[in-house]
Motif scaffolding. Structure first.
Motif, PDB file in Angstrom:
ATOM      1  N   PRO A 229       0.843  -1.200   0.000  1.00  0.00           N
ATOM      2  CA  PRO A 229       0.000   0.000   0.000  1.00  0.00           C
ATOM      3  C   PRO A 229       0.876   1.248   0.000  1.00  0.00           C
ATOM      4  O   PRO A 229       1.998   1.234   0.524  1.00  0.00           O
ATOM      5  CB  PRO A 229      -0.791  -0.127   1.303  1.00  0.00           C
ATOM      6  CG  PRO A 229      -0.853  -1.596   1.568  1.00  0.00           C
ATOM      7  CD  PRO A 229       0.471  -2.132   1.079  1.00  0.00           C
ATOM      8  N   ASP A 230       0.343   2.303  -0.556  1.00  0.00           N
ATOM      9  CA  ASP A 230       1.053   3.560  -0.782  1.00  0.00           C
ATOM     10  C   ASP A 230       1.976   3.957   0.366  1.00  0.00           C
ATOM     11  O   ASP A 230       1.532   4.281   1.467  1.00  0.00           O
ATOM     12  CB  ASP A 230       0.002   4.660  -0.999  1.00  0.00           C
ATOM     13  CG  ASP A 230       0.630   5.930  -1.514  1.00  0.00           C
ATOM     14  OD1 ASP A 230       1.678   5.829  -2.192  1.00  0.00           O
ATOM     15  OD2 ASP A 230       0.101   7.015  -1.246  1.00  0.00           O
TER      16      ASP A 230
ATOM     17  N   ARG B 204       3.942   2.322   2.238  1.00  0.00           N
ATOM     18  CA  ARG B 204       4.262   1.365   3.304  1.00  0.00           C
ATOM     19  C   ARG B 204       5.615   0.694   3.042  1.00  0.00           C
ATOM     20  O   ARG B 204       5.995   0.490   1.899  1.00  0.00           O
ATOM     21  CB  ARG B 204       3.176   0.285   3.383  1.00  0.00           C
ATOM     22  CG  ARG B 204       1.852   0.775   3.931  1.00  0.00           C
ATOM     23  CD  ARG B 204       1.892   0.971   5.417  1.00  0.00           C
ATOM     24  NE  ARG B 204       0.587   1.426   5.902  1.00  0.00           N
ATOM     25  CZ  ARG B 204      -0.417   0.605   6.226  1.00  0.00           C
ATOM     26  NH1 ARG B 204      -0.260  -0.720   6.136  1.00  0.00           N
ATOM     27  NH2 ARG B 204      -1.562   1.089   6.659  1.00  0.00           N
TER      28      ARG B 204
ATOM     29  N   ALA C  37      -3.989  -6.851   5.507  1.00  0.00           N
ATOM     30  CA  ALA C  37      -4.124  -5.389   5.624  1.00  0.00           C
ATOM     31  C   ALA C  37      -4.187  -4.979   7.088  1.00  0.00           C
ATOM     32  O   ALA C  37      -3.529  -4.025   7.511  1.00  0.00           O
ATOM     33  CB  ALA C  37      -5.371  -4.906   4.882  1.00  0.00           C
TER      34      ALA C  37
ATOM     35  N   ALA D 227      -5.166   1.800   4.509  1.00  0.00           N
ATOM     36  CA  ALA D 227      -4.961   0.749   3.499  1.00  0.00           C
ATOM     37  C   ALA D 227      -5.833  -0.453   3.865  1.00  0.00           C
ATOM     38  O   ALA D 227      -5.352  -1.452   4.384  1.00  0.00           O
ATOM     39  CB  ALA D 227      -3.491   0.356   3.423  1.00  0.00           C
TER      40      ALA D 227
END
Lengths: 428, 428
Positions: A38-39, A41, A131, A313
């Motif tokens: 995720p963006d 991470r 997640a 996320a």
């Protein structure tokens, strides 16, 4: 209860088409992986493995399930489904291990028919649980050994809540508010009272917080946690110690500037002689707020919304891709979705200190030689349809704890950045 | 199967304490509402009502549930739970109605004991389902009458996926990929094939897309949807029409610049004589991408991740607050969490054209008089523990459709902004 309908219709239409011409029986390998984290991470935590292994024996088409698909499946497909159980093999990362872009988290081998049917269920479980565990691990790291309690059930689907509590526990949370997670997975259940309980003690003369606290202490003992911010925190703490004495277990503050209030509460508790009474804070905490409270006298964090929504996320965005048919590597060539064909395994390299340096993904059986052979990440999970590992939350917890200490210092920063270590893919 | 453990431990510890001194029997009113809409959102859609009503009769403590709580509940509490079923009343907004900040979406009346037990389950259902329906309604509005298919099961918890499909259908989606949503709720199930099916047809000579398409058409007919972007979209479309003829139902494009590819595909299909073949696009679509494709020859949108994750707002952040005890309004005074005490109802005012202008929340029984009395939003849902409304997805769908046409033009903008109409709270 069957889980076979927790899947997408197209898996059954594909099965139906492939059964007609015999391609359904081709040997297939599917790989479950994330193209990227995720963006921003820097690492992910694998979670869901145990839940998939538990679900596998329930992936059967009973009469109810067969009736539900009878309108679009032909007789041959219904016959196949009636007898279906997964009899293939699954390898994968251990639950609780770190993962990075292109880590082959799960490798499913069998006939095309049996592997394709598992796609949606496997993805749902891993995308959700990973997640949550990945977000939770950031919070655990930010909390720097202080206790974290998961209390987000009310902010997510009622069954997702149970899985979220399990994932948070794997990541290092101490317990959960969720009773079903306690029953089903043995996650310690925690919690004492809400504002409603304090407000219940309202009479003709108005609110009576002391009465509420006395009632709670009478029922739950002086070791309980009293929620002190329903009306006024300072008065609440005074009322709490008056009701429970200096042996009061903890006070909880659920609103306001938690850092300021925690300092004031600590001072007030100490002045009252309740030096052992702990301070629980909650209310819209995420990993950043947790880190920001590090310098404050907070003993326990209660985390809700941000935990169960993956803290920005909510899905791990893993995919399940066919990588091999009858021993031949296959891959898609669509724009921006390229991936390497063929079944893979992975090792993780580290320095002698234990700090990890690189994830190496290689074709099955072609483990790179060298002075540092790394740790083999791919382990057998299922053989001929049966789980060959125990579902063990304690092991998964231990693996997360070890994993967090193995990440390079920069990789534990909460700010957005690159993955903590690079992934190298070895061509066949 | 019982749903009673899908709750937080503290509800049972509160119950236990309140049973000891008799306060558990006080008459209580709890209100479920959102203090604010998710960041920048202009309206919300109520969803979950039907699922809560269906769950209510299953909120019973069977032997398994009692055993799970026996270690922290005293004998009196266990006796209470053994006999428990909710016997109170519930009012609320109809499923599918719009909601705004402080709209009293649900009002639960009964003894404190029975109302407090429902807190977590009610919130889980409404927070999840309303988040999905609210995001879905934005997509429906952005799609401007084109068909939307929900295909996000794999990106969320496997049971949340079923509820998400239901919520999306309420919001106006045409169908779902999810089979269990079809079985349980009657949502139309849709879907034909994935890239894996095309790749399955790989032999010694390499990929054989024409063989895959012929196999799919043989099984599913020429009306099927062929996925044309596994290798090359232009070749894929040529292969598709060669396999199915000009009566081919649809082609699906799942990657790349969807606008450009849709235009090219339309031209190619028309040139081949497949003028009736529809174009389905999918791949990381959200309401913004859907709106951006309005000018393109797209017939059907497949939406996954952004739908099931609420498109940036995965929870509706509704709360469940005690507002009345034995007829007396109560409220918390904690910092930043103030809310008005007392049981409430609401009406929504509108212009003669049907465009809504204001949400008015008033104390029960004090409906404001005036030339525009508005539409009463609060309806009876449960009386003495029994549902008094039918769970009817068609009605909820119709209500969303009507609601979307009633929102002022600015309120349908996708950009961040204020709620589409103001909420006015009438003091007692």
């Amino acid at each position: 209860m069957t889980v076979a309908l927790l899947t997408d219709k197209y898996e059954l239409t594909m099965l139906s088409a492939a059964l007609r011409d015999g391609t359904a029986q081709r040997q297939a390998t599917f790989e479950l992986f994330a193209r990227r984290l995720p963006d921003g991470r820097r690492f992910g935590i694998v979670a869901g493995t145990g839940r998939l292994l538990e679900a596998l024996p329930h992936f059967r088409f009973d009469d109810t399930a067969l009736a539900a698909v009878a309108d679009f499946c032909d007789a041959a497909t219904l016959d196949f489904l009636r007898d279906f159980s997964f009899r293939g093999d699954i390898d994968g990362y251990a639950e609780g291990d770190l993962y990075f872009p292109h880590s082959p988290v799960l490798t499913v081998r069998g006939t095309f028919a049996e592997c394709v049917l598992l796609e949606t269920l496997a993805l749902s479980i891993f995308n959700h649980d990973s997640a949550i565990a990945s977000a939770a691990a950031r919070m655990v790291s930010a909390a720097a050994k202080r206790t974290l309690i998961e209390m987000g059930s009310r902010r997510t689907h009622e069954q997702a809540a149970v899985a979220a509590a399990r994932a948070a526990y794997i990541a290092g949370f101490t317990g959960t508010s969720n009773l079903e997670a306690s029953r089903r997975f043995g996650v310690p259940a925690l919690g004492t009272s809400a504002h409603a309980f304090t407000m219940l003690y309202t009479g003709a003369d108005g609110p009576d917080e002391p009465a509420a606290f006395r009632a709670q202490v009478a029922a739950l003992g002086v070791g309980t946690t009293l929620l002190v911010d329903t009306y006024d925190v300072t008065t609440g703490i005074a009322n709490a110690v008056a009701a429970a004495g200096t042996e009061l277990g903890a006070v909880r503050i659920d609103s306001g500037d938690l850092g300021v209030l925690a300092r004031q509460a600590r001072r007030q508790l100490d002045d009252l002689g309740a030096t052992g009474t702990r301070i629980v804070v909650s209310g819209d905490l995420d990993e950043y707020a947790i880190a920001a409270l590090r310098a404050e006298p907070v003993d326990i964090y209660g985390v809700g919304t941000s935990l169960v929504t993956g803290s920005g996320a909510p899905t791990a965005n893993m995919v399940y891709k066919l990588v091999e048919v009858d021993g031949r590597p296959v891959r898609k060539r669509s724009s921006q979705k390229e991936s390497q064909g063929g079944a893979k395994q992975a090792v993780r390299l580290s320095k002698p200190t234990g700090t990890i340096t690189e994830e190496v993904v290689f074709p099955v059986g072609q483990r790179p030689a060298g002075p540092d052979a790394g740790r083999l990440l791919t382990i057998p999970l299922v053989r001929e349809g049966r789980a060959v590992v125990d579902v063990d939350l304690a092991s998964a917890r231990a693996l997360v704890a070890t994993g967090l200490t193995s990440i390079p210092w920069e990789g534990l920063k909460l700010s957005h950045g690159e993955p903590a270590i690079p992934t190298r893919t070895v061509a066949p």
